[in-house]
Design an enzyme around this catalytic site. Structure first.
Site, PDB file in Angstrom:
ATOM      1  N   CYS A 151      -1.737  -6.621  16.395  1.00 35.94           N
ATOM      2  CA  CYS A 151      -2.031  -5.783  17.556  1.00 35.94           C
ATOM      3  C   CYS A 151      -0.762  -5.170  18.159  1.00 35.94           C
ATOM      4  O   CYS A 151       0.311  -5.756  18.087  1.00 35.94           O
ATOM      5  CB  CYS A 151      -2.700  -6.605  18.643  1.00 35.94           C
ATOM      6  SG  CYS A 151      -4.096  -7.560  18.079  1.00 35.94           S
ATOM      7  N   ARG A 189       2.170  -1.694  12.429  1.00 36.13           N
ATOM      8  CA  ARG A 189       1.920  -3.132  12.557  1.00 36.13           C
ATOM      9  C   ARG A 189       0.590  -3.544  11.930  1.00 36.13           C
ATOM     10  O   ARG A 189       0.350  -4.724  11.705  1.00 36.13           O
ATOM     11  CB  ARG A 189       1.904  -3.527  14.046  1.00 36.13           C
ATOM     12  CG  ARG A 189       3.227  -3.276  14.734  1.00 36.13           C
ATOM     13  CD  ARG A 189       3.067  -3.363  16.229  1.00 36.13           C
ATOM     14  NE  ARG A 189       2.863  -4.717  16.685  1.00 36.13           N
ATOM     15  CZ  ARG A 189       3.828  -5.541  17.064  1.00 36.13           C
ATOM     16  NH1 ARG A 189       5.072  -5.144  17.010  1.00 36.13           N
ATOM     17  NH2 ARG A 189       3.559  -6.745  17.485  1.00 36.13           N
ATOM     18  N   TRP A 217      -6.034  -5.813  15.915  1.00 37.54           N
ATOM     19  CA  TRP A 217      -6.216  -6.378  14.572  1.00 37.54           C
ATOM     20  C   TRP A 217      -7.107  -7.594  14.787  1.00 37.54           C
ATOM     21  O   TRP A 217      -6.690  -8.571  15.406  1.00 37.54           O
ATOM     22  CB  TRP A 217      -4.857  -6.771  14.013  1.00 37.54           C
ATOM     23  CG  TRP A 217      -4.851  -7.171  12.588  1.00 37.54           C
ATOM     24  CD1 TRP A 217      -4.954  -6.358  11.500  1.00 37.54           C
ATOM     25  CD2 TRP A 217      -4.691  -8.497  12.075  1.00 37.54           C
ATOM     26  NE1 TRP A 217      -4.868  -7.102  10.357  1.00 37.54           N
ATOM     27  CE2 TRP A 217      -4.709  -8.412  10.668  1.00 37.54           C
ATOM     28  CE3 TRP A 217      -4.539  -9.752  12.659  1.00 37.54           C
ATOM     29  CZ2 TRP A 217      -4.590  -9.518   9.853  1.00 37.54           C
ATOM     30  CZ3 TRP A 217      -4.419 -10.855  11.846  1.00 37.54           C
ATOM     31  CH2 TRP A 217      -4.445 -10.732  10.452  1.00 37.54           C
ATOM     32  N   ASN A 229      -2.361  -9.173  23.117  1.00 37.48           N
ATOM     33  CA  ASN A 229      -2.022  -9.576  21.740  1.00 37.48           C
ATOM     34  C   ASN A 229      -1.970 -11.094  21.719  1.00 37.48           C
ATOM     35  O   ASN A 229      -1.467 -11.690  22.668  1.00 37.48           O
ATOM     36  CB  ASN A 229      -0.629  -9.091  21.340  1.00 37.48           C
ATOM     37  CG  ASN A 229      -0.575  -7.600  21.163  1.00 37.48           C
ATOM     38  OD1 ASN A 229      -1.579  -6.917  21.282  1.00 37.48           O
ATOM     39  ND2 ASN A 229       0.620  -7.103  20.889  1.00 37.48           N
ATOM     40  N   GLY A 230      -2.422 -11.697  20.634  1.00 38.90           N
ATOM     41  CA  GLY A 230      -2.337 -13.151  20.532  1.00 38.90           C
ATOM     42  C   GLY A 230      -3.732 -13.756  20.467  1.00 38.90           C
ATOM     43  O   GLY A 230      -4.712 -13.058  20.210  1.00 38.90           O
ATOM     44  N   GLU A 250       7.035 -12.252  -6.039  1.00 38.51           N
ATOM     45  CA  GLU A 250       7.125 -11.121  -5.113  1.00 38.51           C
ATOM     46  C   GLU A 250       6.487  -9.864  -5.737  1.00 38.51           C
ATOM     47  O   GLU A 250       5.789  -9.114  -5.050  1.00 38.51           O
ATOM     48  CB  GLU A 250       8.607 -10.899  -4.749  1.00 38.51           C
ATOM     49  CG  GLU A 250       8.909  -9.739  -3.848  1.00 38.51           C
ATOM     50  CD  GLU A 250       8.211  -9.761  -2.488  1.00 38.51           C
ATOM     51  OE1 GLU A 250       7.581 -10.778  -2.131  1.00 38.51           O
ATOM     52  OE2 GLU A 250       8.278  -8.732  -1.804  1.00 38.51           O
ATOM     53  N   LYS A 271       3.340  -7.847  -4.079  1.00 38.12           N
ATOM     54  CA  LYS A 271       3.372  -6.415  -3.761  1.00 38.12           C
ATOM     55  C   LYS A 271       2.144  -5.726  -4.343  1.00 38.12           C
ATOM     56  O   LYS A 271       1.505  -4.921  -3.681  1.00 38.12           O
ATOM     57  CB  LYS A 271       4.639  -5.736  -4.319  1.00 38.12           C
ATOM     58  CG  LYS A 271       5.937  -6.065  -3.660  1.00 38.12           C
ATOM     59  CD  LYS A 271       6.109  -5.513  -2.270  1.00 38.12           C
ATOM     60  CE  LYS A 271       5.563  -6.457  -1.266  1.00 38.12           C
ATOM     61  NZ  LYS A 271       6.443  -7.435  -0.677  1.00 38.12           N
ATOM     62  N   GLU A 274      -1.111  -6.688  -2.467  1.00 41.14           N
ATOM     63  CA  GLU A 274      -1.189  -6.173  -1.096  1.00 41.14           C
ATOM     64  C   GLU A 274      -1.613  -4.727  -1.019  1.00 41.14           C
ATOM     65  O   GLU A 274      -2.404  -4.359  -0.162  1.00 41.14           O
ATOM     66  CB  GLU A 274       0.213  -6.229  -0.452  1.00 41.14           C
ATOM     67  CG  GLU A 274       0.654  -7.565  -0.016  1.00 41.14           C
ATOM     68  CD  GLU A 274       2.014  -7.468   0.649  1.00 41.14           C
ATOM     69  OE1 GLU A 274       3.001  -7.170  -0.054  1.00 41.14           O
ATOM     70  OE2 GLU A 274       2.099  -7.681   1.850  1.00 41.14           O
ATOM     71  N   HIS A 334       0.519 -23.917 -19.541  1.00 41.91           N
ATOM     72  CA  HIS A 334      -0.207 -25.043 -18.940  1.00 41.91           C
ATOM     73  C   HIS A 334      -1.467 -24.579 -18.214  1.00 41.91           C
ATOM     74  O   HIS A 334      -1.962 -25.262 -17.328  1.00 41.91           O
ATOM     75  CB  HIS A 334       0.721 -25.817 -17.992  1.00 41.91           C
ATOM     76  CG  HIS A 334       1.915 -26.381 -18.692  1.00 41.91           C
ATOM     77  ND1 HIS A 334       1.833 -27.488 -19.515  1.00 41.91           N
ATOM     78  CD2 HIS A 334       3.193 -25.965 -18.743  1.00 41.91           C
ATOM     79  CE1 HIS A 334       3.038 -27.739 -20.019  1.00 41.91           C
ATOM     80  NE2 HIS A 334       3.878 -26.822 -19.569  1.00 41.91           N
ATOM     81  N   LYS A 394       1.658  -5.966   9.938  1.00 41.63           N
ATOM     82  CA  LYS A 394       3.096  -5.997   9.690  1.00 41.63           C
ATOM     83  C   LYS A 394       3.736  -7.193  10.376  1.00 41.63           C
ATOM     84  O   LYS A 394       4.686  -7.772   9.872  1.00 41.63           O
ATOM     85  CB  LYS A 394       3.717  -4.692  10.197  1.00 41.63           C
ATOM     86  CG  LYS A 394       5.196  -4.562   9.916  1.00 41.63           C
ATOM     87  CD  LYS A 394       5.450  -4.392   8.434  1.00 41.63           C
ATOM     88  CE  LYS A 394       6.913  -4.473   8.067  1.00 41.63           C
ATOM     89  NZ  LYS A 394       7.114  -4.781   6.652  1.00 41.63           N
TER      90      LYS A 394
HETATM   91  C1  F6R Z   1       4.547  -8.976   2.289  1.00 45.89           C
HETATM   92  C2  F6R Z   1       4.730  -9.175   3.693  1.00 45.89           C
HETATM   93  C3  F6R Z   1       4.361 -10.485   4.300  1.00 45.89           C
HETATM   94  C4  F6R Z   1       5.494 -10.972   5.210  1.00 45.89           C
HETATM   95  C5  F6R Z   1       5.059 -12.233   5.971  1.00 45.89           C
HETATM   96  C6  F6R Z   1       6.179 -12.772   6.826  1.00 45.89           C
HETATM   97  O1  F6R Z   1       4.905  -7.696   1.895  1.00 45.89           O
HETATM   98  O2  F6R Z   1       5.199  -8.310   4.376  1.00 45.89           O
HETATM   99  O3  F6R Z   1       4.058 -11.440   3.330  1.00 45.89           O
HETATM  100  O4  F6R Z   1       6.609 -11.220   4.425  1.00 45.89           O
HETATM  101  O5  F6R Z   1       3.968 -11.918   6.798  1.00 45.89           O
HETATM  102  O6  F6R Z   1       6.605 -11.840   7.759  1.00 45.89           O
HETATM  103  P1  F6R Z   1       8.012 -11.936   8.464  1.00 45.89           P
HETATM  104  O7  F6R Z   1       9.056 -11.769   7.428  1.00 45.89           O
HETATM  105  O8  F6R Z   1       8.004 -10.797   9.451  1.00 45.89           O
HETATM  106  O9  F6R Z   1       8.082 -13.276   9.115  1.00 45.89           O
END
Ligand code: F6R
Length: 614
Positions: A2, A27, A75, A101-102, A487, A491, A494, A510, A609
């Site tokens: 949010c 975000r 959100w 927010n929260g 990673e 990506k 996501e 395995h 985000k």
């Molecule tokens: C993946 C991504 C998330 C963040 C995770 C932690 O692309 O962006 O997996 O890495 O939510 O976020 P931060 O780094 O902001 O604590």
């Protein structure tokens, strides 16, 4: 997650609020809304499901007059994404409106009590419970809005950043925060509110980052006041923000994600600037000077993080253990905080977070702090909650990351971890001088090698359509490249919504080997390192089962092309820095596959985000 925007001043609030909401779109959100006290004294609330553009369309024939307002991108946590559940929420009388927010954890309890007293609810949210509670105590105890907010926040368990307006007092906004960020911008006869500084920096660079448990009383024509929930006045700490607006615009790229992938060489130069000397012979981190004793005294290092930051932590573990010979564990912050871990005052806990606001990482820090550990933060967002909660740390300085899928923050985090490991190893004398020198020099060459790696973009763009049909993909790597495989898979998941798994290449036999057939693309990071020959064997195991292999290899490789369907060639570097180079083609691959599939690359569905709820 949010986003909050607010304005009170002499200008029209609506355009400022909408522009602010757009700034916060990065975000992640599923609905948006505004509340303004109109010129005729009405409190108008307008909300729409979906993008901010839907909200502006909805508002096109509405009264959007007024110089005070609050706005929100939601959100969903409690209640489906819908206009009904979007913020702002009115109180029962429609005198008050709130954005939040929260998460209010005890909202169900409070709701039942209010319902017993005859309060009716219009939404399924925890937020509406808060505004109804504020109004209830305001009326019942004949309190001012500020006093009622103080009483209500006392009863609430959970995390919040809130802003409330009262149409009977259009010269005031009350805001408060606990475990969710909130920034107040101070202009000339006007104030701004934001979840971060991005909706504010167009108008002023003077900001106050509200501290946990504090309330801001923002009254037009008066100096802003900050107090605790108990009413104790706090000193006003006005800071100057320094964010370049160009940094948060797309700069000619089609998407923020692509811009951020291409920015990485420059970002890493910024990250190393002032930390590696110009001769490229020495690394210094100010935290290492200021907290030498605490850092060198570490008997164990525990890294806590989530998502991509956790992947960076896995690389950090290998760097720290091999260079510094300090045992290092990497924990999901969300697991660590709830499993009663053993933490002692001899531990250094490294918290890694791009946003600096991740609720689980913050909670893990609090827990480790309570048990006496020394906390080191590796963050990107300046002034965010995690750097303020840690004992010391190092910013990665890669600039605002807007694309929801993290790219440049990952390589920034790995760079800081590399510098930290080098500093610690040098001080502890666990690395010999020649290797130290070689590593520092090589680190300074990474930006140039990243530039070369970025040249694979066109090849990857051509390859991408082949993979759009896939329903599952496997990413394999070993050693330092195992977290790169994780990673790469994250990506792809996501932003393209293709299921993908990252695996240590040797573990494949395995279990996951059962999945391999000609329908399943397998991406193997097979750069030249200690485990190169072993990775070749793993590739052959895939090929023998009809798997389709795309291999990421080091320039000059002549062997792997015999076994792979596609080869992506990268410049050579030291094994420990390969993640910085090898992650680039995987970021590009995920990007181009998602673009081919027509997905919203910068704002993937269901993702936020900044994950400020647990
Ligand atoms: C993946 C991504 C998330 C963040 C995770 C932690 O692309 O962006 O997996 O890495 O939510 O976020 P931060 O780094 O902001 O604590």
């Amino acid at each position: 997650m949010c986003g909050i925007v607010g304005y009170i001043g002499t200008k029209r609030a609506y355009p400022i609020l909408i522009k602010g909401l757009k700034r916060l779109e990065y975000r992640g959100y599923d609905s948006a809304g505004v509340a303004m006290i109109s010129d005729s004294g009405e409190l108008n609330v307008y909300k729409a499901k979906g993008k901010v553009d839907n909200l502006t369309e909805y508002c096109s024939d509405k009264d959007v007059s007024g110089c005070v307002g609050i706005a929100h991108t939601r959100w969903a946590t409690h209640g489906e994404p819908s206009a009904r559940n979007a913020h702002p929420h009115y109180s029962r009388s429609h005198n008050l409106a709130i954005i939040h927010n929260g998460i209010i954890e005890n909202y169900a309890d409070i709701k039942t009590k209010l319902q017993d007293k005859g309060v009716e609810f219009k939404s399924d949210t925890d937020t509406e419970v808060l505004v109804q509670l504020v109004e209830y105590v305001m009326v019942k105890k004949n309190l001012s809005l500020l006093e009622a907010v103080q009483v209500a926040l006392h009863q609430v368990i959970g995390a919040y950043a809130i802003a409330i307006v009262d149409k009977r007092d259009p010269r005031q906004i009350i805001a408060a925060r606990k475990q969710s960020p909130l920034v107040v911008g101070i202009g000339q006869d006007e104030f701004f509110l934001g979840s971060d500084a991005s909706p504010i920096i167009d108008y002023t660079d003077k900001v106050v980052y509200l501290e946990d448990g504090n309330i801001a009383v923002i009254r037009l024509g008066e100096e802003m006041r900050v107090m605790s929930i108990l009413g104790e006045e706090q000193e006003l700490q006005v800071k100057t923000v320094d964010i370049d607006l160009g940094q948060i615009e797309k700069g000619g790229y089609e998407h923020f994600m692509l811009k951020e992938i291409f920015e990485q060489p420059e970002c890493l130069m910024n990250c190393m600037r002032g930390r590696i000397n110009v001769e490229g012979t020495h690394v210094t981190l100010s935290a290492m000077i200021d907290y030498r004793q605490q850092l060198l005294g570490a008997k164990r290092i525990v890294i806590v993080a989530c998502g991509t930051s956790w992947h960076a932590g896995l690389i950090g573990k290998q760097l720290i253990e091999s260079l510094c010979r300090i045992p290092c564990e990497v924990e999901y912050a969300s697991e660590f905080r709830y499993r009663n871990p053993v933490v002692t005052k001899d531990d250094v806990v490294i918290a890694i977070s791009q946003s600096g606001e991740t609720a689980d990482t913050l909670a893990a820090i609090q827990l480790a702090k309570q048990q006496g550990a020394f906390i080191f933060g590796i963050c990107n967002a300046i002034g965010s909650s995690i750097p303020r909660a840690t004992d010391t740390g190092t910013y990665i300085h890669v600039g605002p990351e807007i694309g929801v899928a993290s790219t440049k923050a990952f390589t920034g985090q790995v760079t800081v971890l590399s510098m930290l490991a080098l500093c610690l190893a040098k001080e502890r004398q666990t690395v010999d001088d020649a290797l130290y020198q070689q590593m520092v020099v090589e680190l300074t060459r990474i930006p140039e090698k990243m530039q070369q790696a970025l040249k694979t973009n066109e090849q990857i763009e051509r390859l991408a359509p082949i993979f759009t049909y896939a329903r599952n993909c496997l990413y394999l790597g070993r050693g330092y490249n195992y977290p790169v495989a994780l990673e790469g898979a994250l990506k792809l998941k996501e932003i393209s919504y293709i299921h993908a798994e990252g695996y240590p290449a040797a573990e494949m036999k395995h279990g996951p080997i059962a999945l391999i057939d000609s329908e399943m693309p397998v991406f193997v990071i097979a750069t030249r390192d200690r485990l190169y020959e072993k990775v070749i064997s793993n590739i052959q195991e895939v090929r023998a089962r009809g798997g389709r292999v795309t291999a990421i290899v080091t320039e000059g490789d002549t062997q792997i092309q015999k076994f792979a369907d596609h080869i992506i060639t990268l410049p050579d570097t030291l094994e420990c820095f390969q993640p910085l180079i090898a992650s680039i083609p995987l970021q590009l691959l995920a990007y181009h596959i998602a673009v081919c599939k027509g997905k919203d690359v910068d704002r993937p569905r269901n993702l936020a985000k900044s994950v400020t709820v647990e």
